[in-house]
Scaffold this active site. Structure first.
Site, PDB file in Angstrom:
ATOM      1  N   CYS A 174      -3.434  33.678  10.065  1.00  0.00           N
ATOM      2  CA  CYS A 174      -3.404  34.413  11.246  1.00  0.00           C
ATOM      3  C   CYS A 174      -2.940  33.374  12.440  1.00  0.00           C
ATOM      4  CB  CYS A 174      -4.308  35.202  11.575  1.00  0.00           C
ATOM      5  SG  CYS A 174      -4.662  36.526  10.392  1.00  0.00           S
ATOM      6  N   GLU A 175      -2.020  32.752  12.497  1.00  0.00           N
ATOM      7  CA  GLU A 175      -1.627  31.979  13.595  1.00  0.00           C
ATOM      8  C   GLU A 175      -0.091  31.585  13.179  1.00  0.00           C
ATOM      9  OE1 GLU A 175      -2.887  27.591  14.358  1.00  0.00           O
ATOM     10  OE2 GLU A 175      -4.734  28.392  13.198  1.00  0.00           O
ATOM     11  N   GLU A 217       0.748  -1.175  -0.024  1.00  0.00           N
ATOM     12  CA  GLU A 217       0.002   0.112   0.201  1.00  0.00           C
ATOM     13  C   GLU A 217       0.959   1.361  -0.044  1.00  0.00           C
ATOM     14  OE1 GLU A 217      -2.172  -0.526   3.506  1.00  0.00           O
ATOM     15  OE2 GLU A 217      -3.535  -2.148   2.938  1.00  0.00           O
ATOM     16  N   ARG A 227       3.133   7.802  -0.158  1.00  0.00           N
ATOM     17  CA  ARG A 227       4.260   8.829  -0.457  1.00  0.00           C
ATOM     18  C   ARG A 227       5.406   8.624  -1.452  1.00  0.00           C
ATOM     19  NH1 ARG A 227       5.232  12.392   3.933  1.00  0.00           N
ATOM     20  NH2 ARG A 227       4.293  10.684   5.204  1.00  0.00           N
TER      21      ARG A 227
END
Ligand code: LLP
Length: 419
Positions: free
Chosen positions: A343-344, A275, A278
């Site tokens: 915004c973090e 399987e 990547r």
């Protein structure tokens, strides 16, 4: 090896200059190289050629784009799916139903029913409870579902904690010491054809040893199950082989992996299933982004790009590294922090990294973004959903549209009592 190279000072995907795609589609945008995808699919498949009987089910979660799946279907790949949505994609891409494996710890009754209806090849069961439920559903439909039991081998994969799956404390599979009894119980249940075992210990593995230890352990379990009188014809060894994200990193090659598998499984007498995700798709894509501006910083300048953690979540989630290179490098470098507009503070791609000198308006790419890139994108901060492009030689096409905030807004409803 990939097909993203400089040509006359401009980064190309195969024969197509990236600035051309950026100009026509806008940024950020994922760009895939079909030649790279095909090459990786063939290298992996050919490496497994040393094994007597190997079947490959591509881990759709790593890149579920329909065009990507079509390329892999044409290379004879099946699919490892973990939701009804992924199953429909694999079928839509033309993958043979019996080459589809349904994994995942929370398959619903509706998903199981649909899988049986579609004639998918194997359900990878994560528990006794799930097996009994699948058996009941199959029997009620007058069918028999083929299944493998996922075993948790309690082996440390040596990868990031959030993508480790084979330790006893992880939610996956059944405990090793109870697996033989569960297999026996399920094998005797009408509606199920128990045909083997499966395991997957984690992702982005940089060494073969943990895989070898896990395969050896599960091979012993297979012998025990056979000795108790049950049949094992299929062994699914999962995915997990890592890829280099940093220039110069060295990872196990498919041939080394195949040689290890051959050594461990030589006398198993089964169909081996794999399987990979990547290792097939990682190198096949880049995320193209434009520098919005370079902002002065306390120690290093901040390179603010128009891609953000909603487009490429891996650095924020797993502290992952993606090489960042200019599309038209000027031959100078500087040390900078690379961040997106969200915004973090987790919207950070790199800190204090020496990169190609870039300025406002320049294009750059995050490399090795073909796996777990676009598929993990979302619309946080009401940003658009990032589009995808595939290049094939001189040809290219948008293979997933940018979904703009207006379209997403249009799917929202304000109830009458708020109007
Ligand atoms: N099989 C099963 C049952 C899996 O859970 C996975 C990945 C694979 C195969 C494929 O693994 P691969 O060959 O791609 O390593 N989002 C994370 C990765 C999560 C992997 C989840 N399972 C990341 O971006 O690193």
């Amino acid at each position: 090896m990939d097909h993203f190279e400089l040509n006359n000072g401009v980064l190309h995907a195969e024969n197509v200059p990236l600035p051309l795609i950026a100009a026509e589609v806008g940024t950020p945008v994922y760009v895939y190289s079909r030649a790279t995808l095909t090459r990786h699919a063939r290298v992996f498949r050919d490496a497994l050629g040393v094994l007597r009987n190997a079947k490959i089910a591509f881990a759709v979660k790593s890149n579920p784009n329909l065009s990507v799946l079509k390329v892999l279907a044409a290379e004879g790949y099946g699919a490892d799916v973990v939701s009804g949505g992924e199953m429909e994609r694999a079928l839509a891409a033309g993958m043979a139903p019996d080459g589809i494996v349904f994994s995942g710890v929370g398959k619903t009754a509706a998903e199981m029913r649909r899988g049986i209806e579609a004639g998918i090849g194997q359900f990878n069961l994560e528990s006794e409870e799930e097996g009994l439920e699948l058996a009941e559903i199959a029997a009620s439909m007058g069918k028999v579902a083929s299944a493998a039991l996922r075993v948790n081998p309690d082996v440390d994969a040596g990868t990031h904690g959030k993508i480790s799956t084979g330790k006893a404390e992880n939610k996956f599979g059944v405990p090793f010491d109870r697996a033989a009894a569960i297999y026996a119980r399920l094998a005797g249940t009408p509606g199920l054809n128990m045909r083997g075992l499966t395991l997957h210990i984690g992702s982005q593995l940089s060494k073969l040893e943990p895989l070898e230890a896990a395969f050896t352990k599960v091979g012993g379990l297979m012998e025990e199950i056979r000795a108790a009188g049950y049949t094992v014809t299929h062994m699914d060894l999962g995915g997990g082989i890592g890829v280099p994200y940093k220039t110069g990193e060295v990872f196990p090659q498919p041939e080394e992996y195949a040689a290890m598998v051959a050594r461990v499984t030589g006398n198993w007498g089964v169909t081996l299933m794999f399987e990979p995700g990547r290792v097939i798709t990682g190198n096949t894509g880049v995320l193209v982004t434009e520098v919005i501006r370079v902002k002065d910083g306390a120690s290093n300048p901040w390179v603010v790009v128009d891609a953000a953690m909603n487009d490429l979540a891996r650095p924020a989630l797993y502290d992952a590294w993606h090489d960042f290179v200019a599309v038209e490098p000027k031959g100078e470098t500087f040390t900078a922090n690379i961040v997106g507009p969200i915004c973090e503070s987790s919207d950070t791609f790199a800190m204090a990294r020496t990169i190609d000198k870039v300025e406002r308006g320049d294009l750059a790419v995050f490399r090795t973004a073909g796996a777990y890139g676009a598929t993990m994108a979302n619309t946080y901060n009401s940003r658009p959903l990032v589009p995808e492009v595939m290049v094939d030689g001189d040809n290219w096409a948008v293979v997933a549209d940018r979904i703009d905030p207006a379209t997403i807004l249009a799917a929202e409803r304000v109830p009458e009592w708020l109007a």
